[in-house]
Design a protein around this motif. Structure first.
Motif, PDB file in Angstrom:
ATOM      1  N   LEU A 190      49.735  51.993 -14.683  1.00 55.29           N
ATOM      2  CA  LEU A 190      49.284  50.138 -14.635  1.00 55.29           C
ATOM      3  C   LEU A 190      47.627  49.697 -14.351  1.00 55.29           C
ATOM      4  CD1 LEU A 190      52.607  50.042 -11.979  1.00 55.29           C
ATOM      5  CD2 LEU A 190      52.543  48.562 -13.693  1.00 55.29           C
ATOM      6  N   ASN A 239      46.656  49.926 -17.855  1.00 51.00           N
ATOM      7  CA  ASN A 239      47.109  48.811 -18.293  1.00 51.00           C
ATOM      8  C   ASN A 239      46.377  47.869 -18.033  1.00 51.00           C
ATOM      9  OD1 ASN A 239      48.512  50.294 -20.065  1.00 51.00           O
ATOM     10  ND2 ASN A 239      50.495  49.873 -19.265  1.00 51.00           N
ATOM     11  N   ARG A 240      45.846  47.331 -16.609  1.00 47.46           N
ATOM     12  CA  ARG A 240      45.218  46.203 -15.659  1.00 47.46           C
ATOM     13  C   ARG A 240      43.883  46.099 -16.923  1.00 47.46           C
ATOM     14  NH1 ARG A 240      47.876  47.023 -11.110  1.00 47.46           N
ATOM     15  NH2 ARG A 240      46.553  48.429 -10.724  1.00 47.46           N
ATOM     16  N   GLN A 300      55.323  51.279  -2.509  1.00 50.06           N
ATOM     17  CA  GLN A 300      56.522  52.598  -2.139  1.00 50.06           C
ATOM     18  C   GLN A 300      54.267  53.422  -2.241  1.00 50.06           C
ATOM     19  OE1 GLN A 300      57.724  54.742  -5.824  1.00 50.06           O
ATOM     20  NE2 GLN A 300      57.593  53.027  -6.284  1.00 50.06           N
ATOM     21  N   ALA A 355      51.085  69.178  -0.407  1.00 51.69           N
ATOM     22  CA  ALA A 355      51.019  67.777   0.546  1.00 51.69           C
ATOM     23  C   ALA A 355      50.400  69.850   1.980  1.00 51.69           C
ATOM     24  CB  ALA A 355      52.471  67.720   1.189  1.00 51.69           C
ATOM     25  N   GLN A 411      46.902  61.047  -6.577  1.00 52.22           N
ATOM     26  CA  GLN A 411      46.184  59.765  -7.099  1.00 52.22           C
ATOM     27  C   GLN A 411      45.178  60.324  -8.576  1.00 52.22           C
ATOM     28  OE1 GLN A 411      44.315  56.182  -5.787  1.00 52.22           O
ATOM     29  NE2 GLN A 411      45.216  56.931  -4.112  1.00 52.22           N
ATOM     30  N   SER A 469      54.327  66.972  -2.617  1.00 55.39           N
ATOM     31  CA  SER A 469      54.709  65.602  -2.995  1.00 55.39           C
ATOM     32  C   SER A 469      55.933  65.506  -3.939  1.00 55.39           C
ATOM     33  CB  SER A 469      53.360  65.215  -2.405  1.00 55.39           C
ATOM     34  OG  SER A 469      53.918  63.144  -3.082  1.00 55.39           O
ATOM     35  N   GLY A 470      57.040  64.305  -3.268  1.00 58.10           N
ATOM     36  CA  GLY A 470      57.617  64.547  -4.511  1.00 58.10           C
ATOM     37  C   GLY A 470      57.007  63.030  -4.988  1.00 58.10           C
ATOM     38  N   ALA A 471      55.803  62.845  -4.824  1.00 61.87           N
ATOM     39  CA  ALA A 471      56.082  61.066  -5.212  1.00 61.87           C
ATOM     40  C   ALA A 471      54.975  60.816  -5.744  1.00 61.87           C
ATOM     41  CB  ALA A 471      54.642  60.106  -3.723  1.00 61.87           C
ATOM     42  N   PHE A 490      58.881  56.501   3.120  1.00 59.48           N
ATOM     43  CA  PHE A 490      58.908  57.234   1.065  1.00 59.48           C
ATOM     44  C   PHE A 490      57.727  58.013   1.612  1.00 59.48           C
ATOM     45  CE2 PHE A 490      56.282  57.352  -2.639  1.00 59.48           C
ATOM     46  CZ  PHE A 490      57.290  57.920  -3.573  1.00 59.48           C
ATOM     47  N   THR A 526      59.275  62.187   0.990  1.00 59.96           N
ATOM     48  CA  THR A 526      58.235  62.830   0.050  1.00 59.96           C
ATOM     49  C   THR A 526      57.261  63.668   0.473  1.00 59.96           C
ATOM     50  OG1 THR A 526      56.837  61.512  -0.261  1.00 59.96           O
ATOM     51  CG2 THR A 526      58.283  61.209  -2.079  1.00 59.96           C
ATOM     52  N   ASN A 527      57.077  63.877   1.951  1.00 56.08           N
ATOM     53  CA  ASN A 527      56.002  65.245   2.719  1.00 56.08           C
ATOM     54  C   ASN A 527      56.795  65.430   3.260  1.00 56.08           C
ATOM     55  OD1 ASN A 527      53.721  64.046   0.892  1.00 56.08           O
ATOM     56  ND2 ASN A 527      53.552  62.544   1.669  1.00 56.08           N
ATOM     57  N   ASN A 576      55.681  57.930  -8.927  1.00 55.10           N
ATOM     58  CA  ASN A 576      54.330  56.644  -8.246  1.00 55.10           C
ATOM     59  C   ASN A 576      53.148  56.941  -8.409  1.00 55.10           C
ATOM     60  OD1 ASN A 576      54.859  53.926  -7.368  1.00 55.10           O
ATOM     61  ND2 ASN A 576      53.842  55.283  -5.320  1.00 55.10           N
ATOM     62  N   LEU A 604      53.635  73.307  -0.548  1.00 55.05           N
ATOM     63  CA  LEU A 604      54.955  72.380  -0.358  1.00 55.05           C
ATOM     64  C   LEU A 604      54.042  70.967  -1.567  1.00 55.05           C
ATOM     65  CD1 LEU A 604      55.788  72.555   3.444  1.00 55.05           C
ATOM     66  CD2 LEU A 604      57.001  73.735   1.280  1.00 55.05           C
ATOM     67  N   ALA A 656      53.095  55.993 -12.236  1.00 61.20           N
ATOM     68  CA  ALA A 656      53.486  54.713 -12.141  1.00 61.20           C
ATOM     69  C   ALA A 656      51.826  53.894 -12.014  1.00 61.20           C
ATOM     70  CB  ALA A 656      54.959  54.108 -11.399  1.00 61.20           C
ATOM     71  N   LEU A 657      51.365  54.053 -10.819  1.00 59.31           N
ATOM     72  CA  LEU A 657      50.169  53.481 -10.512  1.00 59.31           C
ATOM     73  C   LEU A 657      49.087  53.559 -11.079  1.00 59.31           C
ATOM     74  CD1 LEU A 657      50.233  54.171  -6.654  1.00 59.31           C
ATOM     75  CD2 LEU A 657      50.505  52.478  -7.601  1.00 59.31           C
TER      76      LEU A 657
END
Ligand SMILES: Cc1cc2nc3c(=O)[nH]c(=O)nc-3n(C[C@H](O)[C@H](O)[C@H](O)COP(=O)(O)OP(=O)(O)OC[C@H]3O[C@@H](n4cnc5c(N)ncnc54)[C@H](O)[C@@H]3O)c2cc1C
Lengths: 188, 412
Positions: free
Chosen positions: B287, B290-291, A168, B265, B195, B275-277, A174, A178-179, B280, B273, B283-284
């Motif tokens: 993860l 946890n790593r 993703q 964004a 991020q 981002s719809g991310a 994607f 999403t943007n 993720n 506006l 989730a990143l």
């Protein structure tokens, strides 16, 4: 933390060396990384139309492919159309699924993970009152998109989740979904 | 014009560590500082800030924390005092209240022009900081004019802000700390999170910084990561210098009433506006956490005294709102302030040498910029900890050794 690239005999059919080589080349000549893709859509009848896709610009020049691809679109019978092809929003969903699935294969190759099967099931919700212009508070597009991956691979659940997350992160479609993107439409 | 062997620009920890390393090698130098010692910590940080790194981790060449509370976190007076004491003990030759206006090449030497006269020298050490300016996205210009824009470099406390909603952009250490503080002061807060790096304050009974230090994560060199450009851009950890706060993450902010959404964004027609991310990015981040914890566990298994450590732990995932907002009208009057917690960048506008890439970033190899030009304190410059108080000393030592060697060669 580094993710070590294993040099085992994993084969997902992706040439990651070539992709990594391209990254190096683009660092030297960022102009070469400027690509433009095209699609040409011809109206046939009603909501039925056909896109032809062939040439694209990249690496500083135009490229003609050996084959021309077509993608047709139509609307289903409930919208009083003839249902000769998927709807454009379904094509968008399939583009997302293709982009993420290709990404999973590439990332798996890079990380030395052998894939056995990958399936992405995509769903998008639309309230059609939006496209019908019935309620200005309802948008035309998807209000939500869900992708569910079913992946069989030689890897732990966390490693598989990381594949999907990384895919993703690096996916064009994607990002497109999403943007926001400026879209200019003109008439010749 | 005065002549000297080396000029160090900046008297933060980087400049002071470098000065100490040069003094230890009897190399004549001067440290030029536009403000006072520890100027950035004095004047460019917010009131409530405490270091994210414990007191024991403020080790500098020839100087360690010797107070009563090695596991505590210094406030800004604390770190300023620490560096002032260091400057005094090291007898650092600091010229305060002196601003460097330009650095230019003159034959095989450099001219450092300041508002109090010029210096001619063989070596220049750029210790002027990696966080001189807030990195603000270009679309900030599209913000409605009546919205107050502020960065962590200018923010002091919530009393500075007008009544009303606040959009905090960025969820690294600065963003999450300011969002929480501003929300606690009674403002409606919307946090835009791209991020980010989530970690617990404590793991298996020890501070996270103890783990990062002891297991060697902070010592990793540029050669040990496979993408140094990416490693240099990793945002700061979502932490706060307070042992009572195990997580200062999006879950904690959500529980404190902060509305969390995706990365900002763009701004179109006065509407922000997002981002719809977000899912993720969460989730990143989970993860990645946890790593990191798994690496710690692997390290612990190899130790004899692993029994002294608590048992491995795993934490619940980041709770992502079902449908985070995708837009926010900034003209409606609800949002009155935007806080740009979108990262920092150095200001080398006075460095008149061809040492920048197409994006205006300083080109360097392990902090060596050009013959006689050295940088310090940049993110992941030689090691992961290069930009940290605890990391700059080793880099300064390496530069001082290099200066010794190259000076020897020139004399010969
Ligand atoms: C909000 C925040 C929190 C942080 N928390 C931590 C933490 O908890 N632990 C940790 O280890 N690190 C932390 N850091 C990272 C790092 O330790 C700091 O950024 C620190 O200030 C860097 O020290 P430095 O000496 O490299 O630069 P600076 O402290 O910025 O010092 C540079 C000096 O150069 C001077 N200067 C700049 N330009 C000129 C000029 N043209 N002429 C003369 N003088 C000039 C400045 O006045 C300044 O005094 C934090 C950073 C920030 C931004």
């Amino acid at each position: 933390m580094t993710i070590s690239t294993q040099s085992t005999t994993v084969s997902n059919g992706v040439n990651t060396e070539a992709l990594i080589g391209a990254r190096g080349a683009f660092e030297q000549t960022p102009e070469a990384a400027q690509f433009t893709f095209h699609s040409t859509c011809d109206w046939i009848e009603g909501t039925f139309n056909r896109n032809t896709i062939n040439s694209y610009f990249g690496l500083g020049q135009n490229h003609e492919r050996k084959r021309t691809f077509t993608i047709e679109a139509d609307h289903p019978e409930v919208f009083a159309a003839d249902d000769r092809a998927p709807t454009p929003p379904e094509i968008v969903l399939s583009a997302l699924a293709s982009c993420l699935t290709g990404g999973v294969a590439s990332v798996a190759q890079h990380r030395g993970i052998q894939l056995r099967s990958v399936r992405a099931v995509v769903e998008g919700d639309i309230d059609v009152q939006g496209i019908l212009g019935m309620d200005p508070d309802i948008r035309n597009g998807f209000s939500a998109i869900r992708v569910r991956f079913e992946i069989d691979a030689d890897a732990s659940a966390d490693d598989i989740n990381a594949l999907v997350a990384q895919s993703q992160k690096r996916s064009a479609v994607f990002d497109i979904l999403t943007n926001p993107t400026n879209v200019a439409v003109s008439v010749a | 014009m005065r002549h000297i062997h080396s000029v160090i620009i900046g008297a933060g920890q980087a400049g002071l560590a470098m000065s100490r390393c040069l003094s230890d090698r009897s190399i004549r130098h001067v440290v030029i500082e536009r403000g006072e010692v520890a100027n950035s910590w004095r004047s460019e940080r917010w009131d409530s800030l405490r270091l994210l790194t414990p007191n024991w981790q403020s080790r500098l060449p020839g100087f360690v924390y010797s107070g009563p509370n090695p596991d505590g976190f210094m406030n800004m007076d604390g770190i300023t005092g620490h560096l002032k004491a260091y400057a005094e003990i090291s007898r650092a030759p600091v010229e305060t209240g002196t601003t460097v206006l330009s650095v230019t090449g003159v034959d095989r030497n450099y001219r450092v022009a300041t508002d109090k006269g010029d210096w001619l020298c063989r070596n220049v050490v750029l210790a002027s900081g990696a966080c001189n300016r807030a990195r603000i996205p270009g679309f900030a210009a599209a913000l409605p004019e009546d919205i107050l824009q502020i960065t962590p470099l200018g923010y002091k406390n919530p009393a500075q802000l007008p009544k009303g909603g606040v959009l905090v952009v960025g969820a690294s250490a600065s963003g999450v700390q300011l969002a929480a503080e501003i929300a606690a002061a009674g403002h409606e807060v919307l946090l835009a999170a791209g991020q980010h790096v989530r970690v617990p304050r404590h793991y298996r009974g020890r501070d996270i910084q103890w783990w990062m230090d002891t297991t060697g994560v902070l010592d990793m060199t540029t050669r040990e990561v496979d993408d140094i450009v990416r490693a240099r851009r990793v945002p700061s950890l979502q932490l706060i210098g307070d042992h009572r706060i195990q997580f200062h993450d999006l879950n904690a902010l959500g529980a404190a009433g902060v509305e969390v959404t995706g990365k900002l964004a763009g701004i179109r027609d006065g509407v922000a506006l997002f981002s719809g991310a977000l899912a993720n990015n969460c989730a990143l981040s989970d993860l990645k956490m946890n790593r990191l914890l798994a690496e710690f566990d692997k390290w612990a298994e190899r130790q004899d005294e692993a029994g002294n450590l608590g048992v491995p732990e795993r934490f619940g995932p980041t709770l992502v709102p079902a449908s985070p907002r995708l837009s926010c009208d900034l003209t409606g009057g609800r949002i009155r302030t935007v806080v740009w917690a979108t990262g920092f960048e150095p200001d080398f506008s006075w460095l008149r040498l061809p040492v920048f890439n197409g994006k205006g970033q300083l080109i360097h190899h392990e902090g060596r910029v050009a013959p006689g030009i050295y940088a310090l304190g940049l993110p992941f410059m030689r090691r992961r900890k290069s930009a940290l108080i605890d990391g700059v000393g080793a880099d300064a030592g390496a530069h001082a050794d290099h200066i010794m060697r190259t000076s020897g060669l020139r004399v010969a």
